[in-house]
Design an enzyme around this catalytic site. Structure first.
Site, PDB file in Angstrom:
ATOM      1  N   GLU A 224       0.733  -1.353   0.034  1.00  0.00           N
ATOM      2  CA  GLU A 224       0.062   0.119  -0.027  1.00  0.00           C
ATOM      3  C   GLU A 224       0.979   1.260  -0.167  1.00  0.00           C
ATOM      4  O   GLU A 224       0.528   2.227  -0.795  1.00  0.00           O
ATOM      5  CB  GLU A 224      -0.804   0.075   1.183  1.00  0.00           C
ATOM      6  CG  GLU A 224      -2.004  -1.200   1.312  1.00  0.00           C
ATOM      7  CD  GLU A 224      -2.801  -1.345  -0.046  1.00  0.00           C
ATOM      8  OE1 GLU A 224      -3.033  -0.128  -0.831  1.00  0.00           O
ATOM      9  OE2 GLU A 224      -3.489  -2.214  -0.385  1.00  0.00           O
ATOM     10  N   VAL A 245       6.115   1.565 -15.362  1.00  0.00           N
ATOM     11  CA  VAL A 245       7.241   1.504 -15.066  1.00  0.00           C
ATOM     12  C   VAL A 245       7.748   0.411 -16.145  1.00  0.00           C
ATOM     13  O   VAL A 245       7.391  -0.471 -16.537  1.00  0.00           O
ATOM     14  CB  VAL A 245       7.303   0.626 -13.945  1.00  0.00           C
ATOM     15  CG1 VAL A 245       8.733   0.232 -13.428  1.00  0.00           C
ATOM     16  CG2 VAL A 245       6.838   1.486 -12.491  1.00  0.00           C
ATOM     17  N   THR A 248       9.432  -3.728 -15.292  1.00  0.00           N
ATOM     18  CA  THR A 248       8.497  -4.396 -15.026  1.00  0.00           C
ATOM     19  C   THR A 248       7.835  -5.399 -16.092  1.00  0.00           C
ATOM     20  O   THR A 248       7.619  -4.379 -16.962  1.00  0.00           O
ATOM     21  CB  THR A 248       7.433  -4.213 -13.885  1.00  0.00           C
ATOM     22  OG1 THR A 248       6.852  -3.108 -14.524  1.00  0.00           O
ATOM     23  CG2 THR A 248       8.241  -3.738 -12.468  1.00  0.00           C
ATOM     24  N   ASP A 284       2.665 -13.018   1.279  1.00  0.00           N
ATOM     25  CA  ASP A 284       3.960 -12.060   1.968  1.00  0.00           C
ATOM     26  C   ASP A 284       5.180 -12.933   1.959  1.00  0.00           C
ATOM     27  O   ASP A 284       6.247 -12.079   1.778  1.00  0.00           O
ATOM     28  CB  ASP A 284       3.488 -11.903   3.549  1.00  0.00           C
ATOM     29  CG  ASP A 284       2.663 -10.773   3.697  1.00  0.00           C
ATOM     30  OD1 ASP A 284       2.043 -10.214   2.918  1.00  0.00           O
ATOM     31  OD2 ASP A 284       2.667 -10.377   4.808  1.00  0.00           O
TER      32      ASP A 284
HETATM   33 ZN    ZN Z   1      -2.799  -2.598  -4.474  1.00  0.00          ZN
END
Ligand code: ZN
Length: 414
Positions: A224, A245, A248, A284
């Site tokens: 975020e 970008v 990427t 994560d």
């Molecule tokens: Zn997001």
């Protein structure tokens, strides 16, 4: 609308399945903002031109070699004591932001070899504020009781008048609100949105480390804050979309769980999707890089004239000028509806001020055998109910909300 549709569909399934992807609403939030204020599109396009021009300019004109330090204020909004996230959890989150943005986290070693050459130390750091906007000493952490039980991606948590907490000047601080978002991991504003709505919102279940399995490392906040610094989702929020970008690879869609090996899409072979990027939806444990291109984009906002430039002159990390300690937050005296007097005569008062979302709900009064005797809609947070028609005895007053919470209290009619 991709994530919104996904969420709507996912609500039909279990909460666990929903958590199988990082339910970030930032893209939908931006779409909503653009609908509410069409002039925002022009401002965002002006900012994008600035960013692209800055990136295209010679490396010498960029703010290279300077570590950017961002003062942070965390607004913790809790309704029940268990939601009052500890200061230690906040420290763990700030630590994780620093490790990911500085590429010092051990997970950096897991970045696929093909992407390691472009994995970046963003040279951006985060620190809890030491001075508040009035230069008073602060911990940079606000704990605030709220009458609301849950929140949606509608910015109410950013307003004290709406039972949330007003932001500190967003030109000088990164505001992070931590609250019970249910079913949404978080969302962020992009640079250029309204100053009073600027900041990041994180569900309390994924804030800090040791939280929800799959999103227990605090990387939702890393994702975020990436948005807050101008990054888009890695798939560009469209099939093979543009994330603005250059380094990427295009990718057809978001990734979920913990992919391994090479997944090609959008002709992005031989290296395939960059599912280990923080701006994907991967778990994560499996996100571990920002690229050099993302670093350049984020840092461009801090250049002179950039939308985040004012943070460089913030006094949020300066020594406080006023030592006066802020008054401690007054703890709520109740966390439940109140009915009084009890026993009651011909009038009963129902006080639901602790949670105004009861207003509009249907309330019933039952006798001791469960027979429904009265029904009415709650029309205000403190409502008088005429119970003259009830015979003396024991009664129950009862109601239920969509979120599963309910009221059931006894009273005696004299
Ligand atoms: Zn997001």
């Amino acid at each position: 609308m991709r994530t919104y549709l996904l969420l709507t569909g996912a609500i039909l399934f279990s909460f666990g399945q929903l958590r199988a992807q990082r339910a970030c609403l930032s893209a939908d939030y931006l779409n909503n903002q653009l609908q509410v204020d069409p002039s925002l599109a022009e401002e965002m396009s002006r900012i994008e031109n600035f960013i692209q021009n800055h990136i295209a300019a010679s490396a010498n004109s960029r703010i290279e070699g300077v570590t950017i330090k961002i003062p942070v204020v965390v607004h913790i909004l809790y309704h029940v004591p268990g939601e009052n996230i500890s200061d230690e959890a906040v420290y763990s989150q700030i630590d994780m932001l620093n490790k990911c943005f500085r590429r010092t986290h051990p997970d950096s070693a897991k970045t696929p070899a093909v992407f390691k050459p472009i994995a970046a130390d963003c040279e951006i750091e985060f620190q809890l504020a030491t001075s508040d906007p009035l230069r008073r000493r602060t911990t940079g952490i606000i704990h605030k009781y709220t009458p609301l039980t849950y929140w949606q991606a509608d910015d109410m948590m950013k307003s004290s008048a709406q039972m949330g907490d007003d932001p500190w000047d967003s030109k000088s601080y990164l505001n992070i609100w931590v609250c019970n978002m249910r079913k949404i991991a978080g969302y962020s504003s992009l640079p250029g949105g309204p100053a009073t709505k600027d900041g990041v919102v994180i569900d309390l279940n994924v804030f800090g480390t040791n939280t929800k399995p799959g999103y227990e490392m605090g990387k939702t906040a890393v994702h975020e804050v990436g948005h807050w610094l101008g990054l888009r989702h890695i798939w560009g929020d469209a099939e093979c979309g543009d994330d603005l970008v250059a380094d990427t690879p295009p990718q057809s869609d978001y990734s979920i769980g913990c992919p391994t090996g090479i997944h090609t899409s959008c002709n992005n072979g031989p290296n395939g999707d960059m599912y280990s990027n923080y701006m994907d939806y991967t778990s994560d444990a499996c996100v571990n890089l920002f690229t050099e291109g993302q670093k350049t984009r984020m840092r461009a906002y801090f250049a002179a004239g950039g939308a985040r430039n004012s943070l460089l002159t913030s006094t949020g990390l300066s020594a406080p000028l006023i030592e006066e300690a802020p008054l401690p937050e007054e703890a709520p005296r109740w966390l439940a509806p109140r009915i009084y007097p009890n026993p009651a005569g011909n009038e009963l008062v129902l006080d639901v001020a602790y949670d105004i979302r009861w207003v509009g709900k249907v309330m019933i009064i039952l006798n001791a055998t469960g027979q429904r005797l009265m029904q009415f809609t709650i029309s205000s947070k403190i409502q008088k109910i005429n119970i003259a028609q009830l015979k003396p005895g024991l009664y129950f007053i009862s109601s239920r909300k969509e979120d599963g919470s309910y009221i059931k209290q006894k009273f005696i009619k004299m």
